[in-house]
Design a protein around this motif. Structure first.
Motif, short mmCIF file in Angstrom:
data_model
loop_
_atom_site.label_atom_id
_atom_site.label_comp_id
_atom_site.label_asym_id
_atom_site.label_seq_id
_atom_site.Cartn_x
_atom_site.Cartn_y
_atom_site.Cartn_z
N VAL A 261 71.48 41.32 32.45
CA VAL A 261 70.16 40.76 32.16
C VAL A 261 69.30 41.87 31.54
O VAL A 261 69.39 42.89 31.87
CB VAL A 261 69.43 40.46 33.76
CG1 VAL A 261 68.15 39.95 33.63
CG2 VAL A 261 70.38 39.62 34.42
N THR A 262 68.72 41.40 30.56
CA THR A 262 67.82 42.24 29.66
C THR A 262 66.52 42.77 30.71
O THR A 262 66.00 41.72 31.42
CB THR A 262 67.05 41.68 28.53
OG1 THR A 262 68.27 41.43 27.65
CG2 THR A 262 66.28 42.60 27.74
N SER A 263 65.99 43.84 30.71
CA SER A 263 65.26 44.43 31.47
C SER A 263 63.88 43.54 31.42
O SER A 263 63.32 43.32 30.40
CB SER A 263 64.75 45.94 31.33
OG SER A 263 63.72 46.25 32.11
N THR A 267 65.08 40.19 35.72
CA THR A 267 65.75 41.10 36.57
C THR A 267 65.42 40.89 38.06
O THR A 267 66.01 40.78 38.99
CB THR A 267 65.57 42.37 36.42
OG1 THR A 267 64.16 42.90 36.49
CG2 THR A 267 65.84 43.11 34.87
N THR A 270 66.61 37.14 38.97
CA THR A 270 67.91 37.23 39.21
C THR A 270 68.22 37.70 40.65
O THR A 270 69.04 37.07 41.43
CB THR A 270 68.62 38.14 38.19
OG1 THR A 270 68.48 37.57 36.95
CG2 THR A 270 70.23 37.95 38.44
N GLN A 277 73.65 41.78 39.44
CA GLN A 277 73.54 41.63 37.85
C GLN A 277 73.67 43.12 37.51
O GLN A 277 73.81 44.17 38.23
CB GLN A 277 72.07 41.65 37.69
CG GLN A 277 70.97 42.30 38.37
CD GLN A 277 69.49 41.98 38.26
OE1 GLN A 277 69.14 41.70 37.04
NE2 GLN A 277 68.67 41.46 39.34
N VAL A 279 71.59 45.45 34.51
CA VAL A 279 70.27 45.26 33.70
C VAL A 279 70.69 46.22 32.63
O VAL A 279 71.13 47.15 32.67
CB VAL A 279 69.16 45.99 34.53
CG1 VAL A 279 67.79 45.94 33.84
CG2 VAL A 279 69.02 45.27 35.73
N TYR A 281 68.89 47.36 28.53
CA TYR A 281 67.75 47.69 27.83
C TYR A 281 68.28 48.48 26.69
O TYR A 281 68.69 49.60 26.71
CB TYR A 281 66.68 48.46 28.48
CG TYR A 281 65.41 48.59 27.85
CD1 TYR A 281 64.47 47.50 27.46
CD2 TYR A 281 65.09 49.75 27.37
CE1 TYR A 281 63.41 47.73 26.69
CE2 TYR A 281 63.80 50.04 26.45
CZ TYR A 281 62.94 49.06 26.41
OH TYR A 281 61.88 49.23 25.52
N SER A 302 63.84 48.44 35.86
CA SER A 302 63.88 47.16 36.40
C SER A 302 63.01 46.91 37.80
O SER A 302 62.93 47.83 38.75
CB SER A 302 65.35 46.87 36.60
OG SER A 302 66.00 47.65 37.63
N GLU A 315 71.24 50.22 35.69
CA GLU A 315 70.42 50.39 34.54
C GLU A 315 71.27 50.62 33.60
O GLU A 315 71.38 52.03 33.68
CB GLU A 315 69.01 50.77 34.57
CG GLU A 315 68.22 49.96 35.89
CD GLU A 315 66.97 50.78 36.13
OE1 GLU A 315 65.93 50.15 36.87
OE2 GLU A 315 66.65 51.92 35.61
N CYS A 321 73.91 51.65 26.95
CA CYS A 321 73.63 49.99 26.79
C CYS A 321 75.26 49.72 25.95
O CYS A 321 74.72 49.33 24.76
CB CYS A 321 72.62 49.29 26.40
SG CYS A 321 72.51 47.57 26.15
#
Length: 375
Positions: A261-263, A267, A270, A277, A279, A281, A302, A315, A321
């Motif tokens: 999941v993108t921040s 978040t 979800t 999940q 997170v 970014y 998040s 995160e 990432c």
């Protein structure tokens, strides 16, 4: 009464639409002129600017679009004066809305902020600006009212509107498109939520799809937003044929085993669906460097972590990432039952902290009461 409402993003459109629905029950003859989207329009609002033309993510992107933003500000100011609203309601979108609030207050217009800007993270000094320019602030995070109290300002904590949205979703029928995908592939689903802005999709989707081959035991489905083109998504996916489910994030989450999941608001969505999940970014490098200089004393980005004030979900930010890290963290929440159970237990505590919801109803009542009796 006449309401002028400004929401600059998809989540703001959703929350503002729910607020309008509640105001409609209280006000016999409401009129709405708005900056927002299709959901607000469906509730009877006249939308003069759509949020798809307003969302610029990151400091560098804002600088590159400064002329457009200034033109929008000037248009908005004139439009508010011409409309002569009884109330200006601002929904999140602080960079724009805080400037409009100052202008509106100077012209004697009542200003209400629903979904308080996260000044506790970015610029605490803005609290003085809010005290000057807001007639009422409605907070959706439990610690925000306490933050304002430290500055001798009474903000109203109304609860998080996502709880209402999820409760409403429980009554909606299942997704036909998702059922087709499940019928064609019986493997458990990993949801990919790359965000709603072009910059987010461009930066984060390539890393998401790059890890798919490492998880042959799962099927991956991308949550696509209807206002972005399929061409945009496909151009960031290389040779991947991963299916895209358009405009149906909640059904996708409801049927998923885990998610990347993108921040952002997603978040918390979800977490409220109890889906483990990771997170992600990643922003423009210049924007990230500037943000690091501005944000002080905030450990997390998040919402689950911010609300609980501890690490609930991992995160992976900027350099972290990457494919290797994402693969490793996704393996933990899919293959390690202890990790899954720990995250789900934390989600239960999160539910308790957020309470029972009814944020839209509470906000509408407080706002309308202030308009009628307290102004």
């Amino acid at each position: 009464m006449k309401y002028y409402i400004i929401a600059g993003e998809a989540s703001g459109d959703m929350h503002a639409a729910n607020l309008i629905a509640e105001l409609n029950k209280l006000d016999a003859k409401p009129e709405y002129r708005c900056w927002g989207g299709d959901l607000m329009q469906a509730q009877g609002a006249e939308v003069v600017k759509h949020y798809r033309d307003l969302a610029f993510m990151g400091f560098a992107e804002v600088l590159m679009n400064l002329r457009t933003i200034n033109n929008n500000l000037n248009f908005c100011k004139k439009d508010i004066i011409d409309y002569k609203p009884d109330a200006l309601i601002l929904v999140d979108y602080p960079g724009f809305n805080l400037r409009i609030a100052k202008f509106a207050k100077q012209h004697g217009i009542l200003v209400y902020y629903y979904i308080s800007p996260q000044i506790w993270a970015w610029k605490k000094s803005r609290v003085h600006q809010i005290k000057r320019n807001m007639d009422k602030v409605f907070c959706i995070l439990p610690f925000e009212a306490d933050f304002y109290a430290k500055y001798n300002y009474k903000a109203d904590y109304v609860g998080h509107p996502l709880l209402d949205e999820l409760r409403k979703h429980d009554k909606i029928s299942t997704s036909t498109e998702l059922e087709k995908l499940k019928a064609a592939d019986s493997r458990p689903i990993i949801a990919l939520l790359p965000g709603s802005r072009k910059q987010e999709i461009s930066k984060i989707l390539p890393s998401m799809v790059a890890i798919i081959d490492s998880f042959p035991q799962y099927q991956f489905i991308i949550s696509g937003v209807k206002w972005q083109s399929e061409e945009l998504y496909r151009s960031k996916m290389g040779n991947s044929k991963t299916p895209i489910l358009w405009g149906d994030t909640y059904h996708l989450l409801q049927n998923s085993y885990a998610a990347l999941v993108t921040s952002g608001t997603a978040t918390l969505e979800t977490a409220l669906f109890n889906i483990p999940q990771v997170v992600l970014y990643k922003a423009n490098k210049a924007s990230y460097v500037i943000a690091k200089q501005i944000v002080k004393g905030i450990e997390f980005i998040s919402l689950p972590n911010l609300i609980m004030n501890r690490l609930v979900v991992t995160e992976l930010i900027q350099g972290e990432c990457n494919v290797e890290k994402i693969t490793s963290e996704l393996q933990k929440i899919t293959e390690n039952q202890t990790s899954r159970d720990k995250m789900l237990a934390d989600y239960n505590e999160l539910h308790e902290v957020l309470g029972n919801g009814n944020a839209s109803l509470k906000t509408a009542k407080l706002l309308y009461q202030h308009l009628l009796f307290d102004k």
